[in-house]
Structures are given as structure tokens and as C-alpha cells.
Design a protein around this motif. Structure first.
Motif, PDB file in Angstrom:
ATOM      1  N   GLN A 199       0.777  -1.261   0.080  1.00 56.94           N
ATOM      2  CA  GLN A 199       0.058  -0.212  -0.105  1.00 56.94           C
ATOM      3  C   GLN A 199       0.779   1.412   0.195  1.00 56.94           C
ATOM      4  N   SER A 200       0.267   2.433  -0.610  1.00 52.95           N
ATOM      5  CA  SER A 200       0.943   3.446  -0.481  1.00 52.95           C
ATOM      6  C   SER A 200       0.090   4.495   0.615  1.00 52.95           C
ATOM      7  N   GLU A 201       0.713   5.170   1.232  1.00 54.23           N
ATOM      8  CA  GLU A 201       0.009   6.315   2.187  1.00 54.23           C
ATOM      9  C   GLU A 201       0.177   7.677   1.599  1.00 54.23           C
ATOM     10  N   ILE A 202      -1.090   8.349   1.318  1.00 56.39           N
ATOM     11  CA  ILE A 202      -1.050   9.675   0.834  1.00 56.39           C
ATOM     12  C   ILE A 202      -1.360  10.750   1.941  1.00 56.39           C
ATOM     13  N   ARG A 203      -1.035  11.963   2.034  1.00 57.63           N
ATOM     14  CA  ARG A 203      -1.344  13.088   2.562  1.00 57.63           C
ATOM     15  C   ARG A 203      -1.219  14.248   1.813  1.00 57.63           C
ATOM     16  N   ILE A 204      -2.243  15.083   1.704  1.00 59.13           N
ATOM     17  CA  ILE A 204      -2.390  16.297   1.124  1.00 59.13           C
ATOM     18  C   ILE A 204      -3.047  17.245   1.984  1.00 59.13           C
ATOM     19  N   GLY A 205      -2.160  18.549   1.875  1.00 59.13           N
ATOM     20  CA  GLY A 205      -3.028  19.362   3.091  1.00 59.13           C
ATOM     21  C   GLY A 205      -2.089  20.458   3.141  1.00 59.13           C
ATOM     22  N   LYS A 206      -2.368  21.424   4.011  1.00 56.47           N
ATOM     23  CA  LYS A 206      -1.866  22.678   4.297  1.00 56.47           C
ATOM     24  C   LYS A 206      -2.298  23.150   5.648  1.00 56.47           C
ATOM     25  N   ALA A 249     -11.083   6.633   2.791  1.00 57.14           N
ATOM     26  CA  ALA A 249     -10.422   7.937   2.567  1.00 57.14           C
ATOM     27  C   ALA A 249     -11.234   9.120   3.176  1.00 57.14           C
ATOM     28  N   ARG A 250     -10.358  10.270   3.451  1.00 60.95           N
ATOM     29  CA  ARG A 250     -11.348  11.162   4.273  1.00 60.95           C
ATOM     30  C   ARG A 250     -10.331  12.465   4.132  1.00 60.95           C
ATOM     31  N   SER A 251     -10.991  13.535   4.571  1.00 62.33           N
ATOM     32  CA  SER A 251     -10.428  14.821   4.745  1.00 62.33           C
ATOM     33  C   SER A 251     -10.985  15.524   5.818  1.00 62.33           C
ATOM     34  N   PHE A 252     -10.228  16.255   6.366  1.00 63.05           N
ATOM     35  CA  PHE A 252     -10.544  17.021   7.654  1.00 63.05           C
ATOM     36  C   PHE A 252      -9.784  18.286   8.005  1.00 63.05           C
ATOM     37  N   PHE A 253     -10.624  19.271   8.884  1.00 54.76           N
ATOM     38  CA  PHE A 253      -9.792  20.227   9.481  1.00 54.76           C
ATOM     39  C   PHE A 253      -9.473  19.842  11.035  1.00 54.76           C
ATOM     40  N   SER A 254      -8.278  19.933  11.265  1.00 57.48           N
ATOM     41  CA  SER A 254      -8.119  19.979  12.889  1.00 57.48           C
ATOM     42  C   SER A 254      -7.493  21.224  13.508  1.00 57.48           C
ATOM     43  N   GLY A 255      -7.597  21.388  14.735  1.00 57.72           N
ATOM     44  CA  GLY A 255      -7.063  22.692  15.120  1.00 57.72           C
ATOM     45  C   GLY A 255      -6.662  22.674  16.737  1.00 57.72           C
ATOM     46  N   TRP A 261      -4.737  22.827  10.816  1.00 59.04           N
ATOM     47  CA  TRP A 261      -4.377  22.264   9.427  1.00 59.04           C
ATOM     48  C   TRP A 261      -5.504  21.687   8.758  1.00 59.04           C
ATOM     49  N   TYR A 262      -5.547  21.484   7.371  1.00 58.21           N
ATOM     50  CA  TYR A 262      -6.490  20.720   6.760  1.00 58.21           C
ATOM     51  C   TYR A 262      -5.602  19.559   5.983  1.00 58.21           C
ATOM     52  N   ARG A 263      -6.198  18.384   5.944  1.00 53.96           N
ATOM     53  CA  ARG A 263      -5.487  17.387   5.349  1.00 53.96           C
ATOM     54  C   ARG A 263      -6.471  16.222   4.970  1.00 53.96           C
ATOM     55  N   ALA A 264      -6.134  15.805   3.882  1.00 53.71           N
ATOM     56  CA  ALA A 264      -6.865  14.316   2.994  1.00 53.71           C
ATOM     57  C   ALA A 264      -6.090  13.519   2.983  1.00 53.71           C
ATOM     58  N   HIS A 357     -10.453  28.035   1.402  1.00 54.06           N
ATOM     59  CA  HIS A 357      -9.542  26.884   2.228  1.00 54.06           C
ATOM     60  C   HIS A 357      -8.980  25.645   1.423  1.00 54.06           C
ATOM     61  N   LEU A 358      -9.793  25.674   0.127  1.00 48.47           N
ATOM     62  CA  LEU A 358      -9.390  24.439  -0.769  1.00 48.47           C
ATOM     63  C   LEU A 358      -8.460  24.602  -1.878  1.00 48.47           C
ATOM     64  N   ASN A 359      -7.870  25.719  -1.741  1.00 47.34           N
ATOM     65  CA  ASN A 359      -7.004  25.988  -3.042  1.00 47.34           C
ATOM     66  C   ASN A 359      -5.847  24.835  -2.859  1.00 47.34           C
ATOM     67  N   LEU A 360      -5.813  23.985  -4.001  1.00 46.83           N
ATOM     68  CA  LEU A 360      -4.792  23.117  -4.219  1.00 46.83           C
ATOM     69  C   LEU A 360      -3.301  23.744  -4.452  1.00 46.83           C
ATOM     70  N   ASP A 361      -3.374  24.877  -4.835  1.00 44.88           N
ATOM     71  CA  ASP A 361      -2.191  25.578  -5.301  1.00 44.88           C
ATOM     72  C   ASP A 361      -1.442  25.977  -3.943  1.00 44.88           C
ATOM     73  N   GLU A 362      -2.086  25.772  -2.726  1.00 45.76           N
ATOM     74  CA  GLU A 362      -1.472  26.171  -1.437  1.00 45.76           C
ATOM     75  C   GLU A 362      -0.964  24.607  -0.731  1.00 45.76           C
ATOM     76  N   MET A 363      -1.142  23.721  -1.154  1.00 41.77           N
ATOM     77  CA  MET A 363      -1.258  22.573  -0.596  1.00 41.77           C
ATOM     78  C   MET A 363       0.089  21.691  -0.974  1.00 41.77           C
ATOM     79  N   ILE A 364       0.615  20.775  -0.120  1.00 39.95           N
ATOM     80  CA  ILE A 364       1.571  19.966  -0.375  1.00 39.95           C
ATOM     81  C   ILE A 364       1.066  18.525  -0.312  1.00 39.95           C
ATOM     82  N   MET A 365       2.097  17.456  -0.796  1.00 34.37           N
ATOM     83  CA  MET A 365       1.567  16.169  -0.682  1.00 34.37           C
ATOM     84  C   MET A 365       2.663  15.411  -0.032  1.00 34.37           C
TER      85      MET A 365
END
Length: 396
Positions: A199-206, A249-255, A261-264, A357-365
Motif C-alpha cells: 500500500q501507499s500512504e497519501i497525505r495532501i494538505g496545508k 479515504a477522508r479529509s478534515f480540518f483539525s486545530g 491544518w487541513y489534510r486529506a 480553504h481548498l486551493n490546491l495551489d497552497e497544498m503539499i503532498m
């Protein structure tokens, strides 16, 4: 020092000046009670569970661990060895590696909270028992402590049961400020090699907004619900139900108090690594551009309203509710305010939050997977791919 708070909590959970760990365990078993110590980014917690009839004796045992820790060298050596083994084992877990590297990229290695609670191999090896004693003396103080209790006892009886805590003494505790966060190299994929991983683990967020029970943070969570917060969210239905790439698979805001942060995220079938990134991006980008549907808005209001109605029933849920009130200085009426906000949210409100809050241009993976097989496929998607090791260091 990284890992020192966790090591101190582990040592306070050991023998006391008058009782061995075995004696404490046997006594708690007779009472049907338990207590435990743990540490987080900004706090250490003592959790006590007891039958009401045995509360006095249970509190006596728990408070002894706070006031009279033995700090035995043999106990320290065992905990240190266990910690080192745990850190080494965690590096073999792609899910944990992905999340920890994601945190380091988000917050920088100058901030302790970017690391796991146990620290690193290097810091865990360098902690001494004297370090633990000094941390205990400096940071374990009633001046920064609070008591949260859920009980069938009335206030007077519960206060009497907790009276042993009055013997606790301590001075002021120094505050620590966060170091500046690094600039995010947006649209960059940090790839950690896990040869042969199925499996591969993926994290996308900002980075995002700190916790706010009735402000933009709460509203952003509502916005995300149909995208990645529910089982039948767009992201999960796509990657799990439609494509079969993942079990979830999920995405969430946590603080917290000072950061958010936001993370998918998902653990996906290895041969779907690049395809899964594409589907994540398509769902986030589609929601960013077009927003929520009327049907999704209606579902969000209904589902969250029903969920929240059942969120304060058990003692653990009540403790969480009271803990939130204490940490963020909230009035009990904040849940009523949340209900009003939920029912008043419009499509325009949701869409504006998605745009913000969901501009992918601001996110890393961050991806943990088999480099030889799949890093090239990820690079072919058009992202800047940087290989890093399990500690987040760039591989030359």
C-alpha cells in the motif's frame, strides 16, 4: 528535549515511594479501578476511572503517583528501551511515517509538536533520569492544572473525594512559544521510499485555522463534511466505493489553540498510487470550483444535527465536552450556537469557505510507497517530486 514530556509521564505512571507497580496494579484490580498518565503536544493528563464506592481509595492511589513518584533507574531503563523500540517500529509503519513527515513539512523541525510524542531515536537515547526529574519539578504544578470530573456524586461529595490533591504544590511553569513555520513548497510531492510496500500512504494538505467552536473553524468543518468528512463523502465514495483503491479515504480540518491544518489522507493499493492522487485532486478541485450541491447541504444539516444530539451521552463524551469548555473558555451554550450556525448555513456560505480553504495551489503532498515502481508515475502527473527519508530529510 523531544520526548521528555512523554518519558516523564511514563515514569510518573510507574512505582511510587511506597508501592511497586505490581502492588498498585493488584490494588486497582481489587477496586475495579484504573488510572493512567499520558502526554500530548501541550499537556499531560492523569485519567482516573473508578466505581463511585471505591473513589476515595482510587484517588489516593492516583494522587500518590503524582506526588510521590519513585523515579527508579530500572524503571527508566525499561521505559527508555521500550520507547526506542517503539520509535524504530513506527518508522516501519507507512501510515505513521506519512503523517509525521507531513507535520515536519508543515511546521518545521524547530517546533517540538512537528514530531511524535516519543521524540526521535537520538533524543530518546540522550534523555536521562535526571532530565525526567527536572522536567517533573518544573512542569508538574497545580498552577497550570485543572480537574474535570463526571460522577454520580454531587459537587460537595466529589470535592471531598478529590481533597488529596490539595497537598500538591508547585511554582509557575515557563511558557513556550512556537518557532516560525517554514514556507510551504506548494504543489510539491515528498516521496518516502518503502520498498515492496503493498500500500501507499497519501497525505495532501496545508496549514489552516486554529480551533474556534463557533467561528470560521467550525464552519470550515461543516464545509468539508460532504467532501471528506462522512462515509458517503465524495472522496470516500470515489476512492473506496467506485475505484476500489482503498478501504477508506477522508479529509478534515483539525486545530488547537494556536494552529490548525487541513489534510486529506488514505492508505491506497500500491498500484493505484498515482491514480489515487489524481482522484483526490479531482474531488478537492471540483468542490473548490463548484461548491456543495443542495442535496449535500441538506444531508450535512441532517447528519451532523443527529450526530451532535448523541455526542454528550457517555461519561467519556461528557469529559470531552467539559475539556473543550475548559481549554477554550467556552460557555455551555456553544453547542446551541453551533446548532444555529449549522441550520443557517447556505450554499453561498459553503462555497465561499471552499474557495478560501481548498486551493490546491497552497497544498503539499506526502507519499510513502515503493519508489522503484511508483515515484516515476507520480512525477509524470506534473508535480515536483522530492525524495525524503522517514525523518523528512532530503535524500541526495
Amino acid at each position: 528535549m523531544l520526548g521528555l514530556a512523554a518519558m516523564t509521564a511514563a515514569m510518573v505512571d510507574e512505582a511510587t515511594q511506597s508501592m511497586s507497580v505490581e502492588d498498585i496494579s493488584n490494588e486497582l484490580a481489587k477496586l475495579g479501578s484504573s488510572y493512567s498518565w499520558s502526554s500530548g503536544d501541550t499537556f499531560t493528563t492523569l485519567r482516573i476511572r473508578s466505581l463511585t464506592k471505591n473513589l476515595d481509595k482510587t484517588v489516593e492511589l492516583a494522587v500518590a503517583s503524582l506526588l510521590e513518584p519513585k523515579f527508579d533507574q530500572a524503571d527508566f531503563d525499561r521505559n527508555q528501551a521500550n520507547t526506542l523500540q517503539g520509535i524504530k517500529q513506527a518508522k516501519k509503519q507507512p501510515s505513521q511515517t506519512a503523517s509525521e513527515v507531513f507535520n515536519k513539512m508543515m511546521y518545521g523541525t524547530d517546533n517540538n509538536f512537528a514530531f511524535g510524542n516519543s521524540g526521535t531515536e537520538e533524543t530518546a537515547q540522550n534523555i536521562t533520569l535526571d532530565d525526567v526529574k527536572a522536567f517533573y519539578e518544573t512542569h508538574y504544578s497545580p498552577k497550570v492544572a485543572s480537574v474535570i470530573a463526571v460522577s454520580s456524586l454531587d459537587k460537595s461529595a466529589l470535592t471531598k473525594a478529590l481533597a488529596p490533591l490539595k497537598a500538591w504544590e508547585g511554582g509557575d511553569v515557563p511558557s513556550v512559544s512556537a518557532k516560525p513555520f517554514p514556507e510551504l513548497d506548494s504543489k510539491t510531492v515528498y516521496f518516502i521510499d518503502q520498498p515492496g510496500a503493498p500500500q501507499s500512504e497519501i497525505r495532501i494538505g496545508k496549514r489552516a485555522i486554529p480551533y474556534d467552536a463557533t467561528g470560521e473553524y467550525y464552519r470550515a468543518g461543516l464545509m468539508n463534511y460532504p467532501l471528506g468528512g462522512a462515509f458517503n463523502s465524495r472522496i470516500n465514495l470515489n476512492l473506496r466505493e467506485d475505484k476500489g483503491y482503498t478501504y477508506g479515504a477522508r479529509s478534515f480540518f483539525s486545530g488547537g489553540e494556536t494552529r490548525g491544518w487541513y489534510r486529506a489522507s488514505a492508505g491506497v493499493r500500491a498500484d493505484s498510487t498515482a491514480a489515487s492522487i489524481t482522484e483526490f485532486v479531482n474531488e478537492i478541485e471540483g468542490y473548490y470550483k463548484d461548491g456543495i450541491t443542495p442535496e449535500e447541504l441538506e444531508f450535512t444539516k441532517s447528519a451532523i444535527g443527529q450526530r451532535d444530539a448523541r455526542s454528550y451521552e457517555t461519561p467519556r463524551q461528557k469529559l470531552g465536552f467539559l475539556g473543550r469548555m475548559m481549554t477554550y473558555d467556552l460557555e455551555p451554550s456553544f453547542v446551541d450556537e453551533q446548532a444555529e450556525i449549522l441550520q443557517g448555513m447556505s450554499k453561498a456560505d459553503i462555497d465561499a469557505l471552499a474557495k478560501k480553504h481548498l486551493n490546491l495551489d497552497e497544498m503539499i503532498m506526502v507519499v510513502v510507497g515503493d519508489k522503484a515502481k511508483y515515484m516515476g508515475e507520480v512525477a509524470a502527473l506534473g508535480y515536483d517530486v522530492v525524495e525524503v527519508d522517514a525523518d523528512g530529510n532530503v535524500v541526495k
